[in-house]
Write a protein that holds these residues in place. Sequence first.
Motif, PDB file in Angstrom:
ATOM      1  N   PHE A  12       0.843  -1.191   0.000  1.00 34.25           N
ATOM      2  CA  PHE A  12       0.000   0.000   0.000  1.00 34.25           C
ATOM      3  C   PHE A  12       0.879   1.243   0.000  1.00 34.25           C
ATOM      4  O   PHE A  12       1.688   1.423   0.891  1.00 34.25           O
ATOM      5  CB  PHE A  12      -0.907   0.012   1.236  1.00 34.25           C
ATOM      6  N   PHE A  13       0.692   2.079  -0.999  1.00 35.15           N
ATOM      7  CA  PHE A  13       1.394   3.363  -1.085  1.00 35.15           C
ATOM      8  C   PHE A  13       0.450   4.509  -0.715  1.00 35.15           C
ATOM      9  O   PHE A  13       0.656   5.639  -1.120  1.00 35.15           O
ATOM     10  CB  PHE A  13       1.966   3.572  -2.483  1.00 35.15           C
ATOM     11  N   THR A  14      -0.602   4.183   0.019  1.00 32.21           N
ATOM     12  CA  THR A  14      -1.578   5.156   0.492  1.00 32.21           C
ATOM     13  C   THR A  14      -2.047   4.732   1.884  1.00 32.21           C
ATOM     14  O   THR A  14      -2.190   3.533   2.132  1.00 32.21           O
ATOM     15  CB  THR A  14      -2.780   5.262  -0.479  1.00 32.21           C
ATOM     16  N   PRO A  15      -2.277   5.683   2.770  1.00 33.56           N
ATOM     17  CA  PRO A  15      -2.721   5.302   4.113  1.00 33.56           C
ATOM     18  C   PRO A  15      -4.211   4.952   4.178  1.00 33.56           C
ATOM     19  O   PRO A  15      -4.646   4.254   5.075  1.00 33.56           O
ATOM     20  CB  PRO A  15      -2.423   6.541   4.961  1.00 33.56           C
ATOM     21  N   LYS A  16      -5.003   5.413   3.194  1.00 30.68           N
ATOM     22  CA  LYS A  16      -6.442   5.158   3.183  1.00 30.68           C
ATOM     23  C   LYS A  16      -6.911   4.832   1.779  1.00 30.68           C
ATOM     24  O   LYS A  16      -6.389   5.356   0.796  1.00 30.68           O
ATOM     25  CB  LYS A  16      -7.215   6.394   3.638  1.00 30.68           C
ATOM     26  N   PHE A  17      -7.918   3.964   1.703  1.00 31.94           N
ATOM     27  CA  PHE A  17      -8.601   3.701   0.441  1.00 31.94           C
ATOM     28  C   PHE A  17      -9.986   3.174   0.766  1.00 31.94           C
ATOM     29  O   PHE A  17     -10.256   2.759   1.894  1.00 31.94           O
ATOM     30  CB  PHE A  17      -7.820   2.727  -0.449  1.00 31.94           C
ATOM     31  N   THR A  18     -10.889   3.202  -0.204  1.00 26.38           N
ATOM     32  CA  THR A  18     -12.243   2.692  -0.004  1.00 26.38           C
ATOM     33  C   THR A  18     -12.536   1.595  -1.013  1.00 26.38           C
ATOM     34  O   THR A  18     -11.967   1.569  -2.106  1.00 26.38           O
ATOM     35  CB  THR A  18     -13.292   3.813  -0.154  1.00 26.38           C
ATOM     36  N   ILE A  19     -13.439   0.693  -0.631  1.00 27.80           N
ATOM     37  CA  ILE A  19     -13.895  -0.383  -1.511  1.00 27.80           C
ATOM     38  C   ILE A  19     -15.403  -0.262  -1.620  1.00 27.80           C
ATOM     39  O   ILE A  19     -16.102  -0.240  -0.603  1.00 27.80           O
ATOM     40  CB  ILE A  19     -13.508  -1.766  -0.945  1.00 27.80           C
ATOM     41  N   ASP A  20     -15.928  -0.176  -2.857  1.00 31.39           N
ATOM     42  CA  ASP A  20     -17.369  -0.015  -3.023  1.00 31.39           C
ATOM     43  C   ASP A  20     -18.073  -1.363  -3.085  1.00 31.39           C
ATOM     44  O   ASP A  20     -17.450  -2.412  -2.935  1.00 31.39           O
ATOM     45  CB  ASP A  20     -17.688   0.853  -4.244  1.00 31.39           C
ATOM     46  N   ALA A  21     -19.387  -1.340  -3.290  1.00 31.62           N
ATOM     47  CA  ALA A  21     -20.200  -2.558  -3.298  1.00 31.62           C
ATOM     48  C   ALA A  21     -19.815  -3.524  -4.414  1.00 31.62           C
ATOM     49  O   ALA A  21     -20.114  -4.721  -4.349  1.00 31.62           O
ATOM     50  CB  ALA A  21     -21.674  -2.188  -3.423  1.00 31.62           C
ATOM     51  N   PHE A  22     -19.149  -3.024  -5.450  1.00 32.35           N
ATOM     52  CA  PHE A  22     -18.741  -3.863  -6.571  1.00 32.35           C
ATOM     53  C   PHE A  22     -17.323  -4.412  -6.395  1.00 32.35           C
ATOM     54  O   PHE A  22     -16.802  -5.092  -7.271  1.00 32.35           O
ATOM     55  CB  PHE A  22     -18.825  -3.080  -7.889  1.00 32.35           C
TER      56      PHE A  22
END
Length: 52
Positions: A12-22
């Motif tokens: 991970f090169f980011t401290p945050k990310f989101t995952i959607d319903a898909f």
Amino acid sequence: MYNKTQFSKIIFFTPKFTIDAFGLFSDYDKIYFSGDITNKKIGDMLPSNYGL
């Protein structure tokens, strides 16, 4: 490591990310997958609006 034969790695090169319903995730260019996991992600070959 799975079954002592399959190896995967996620960086991970980011401290945050989101995952959607898909199952699509934000900052996809900042998450690096390598190893056997790359063979399992067939859904990534489909467009994000497939089947809608």
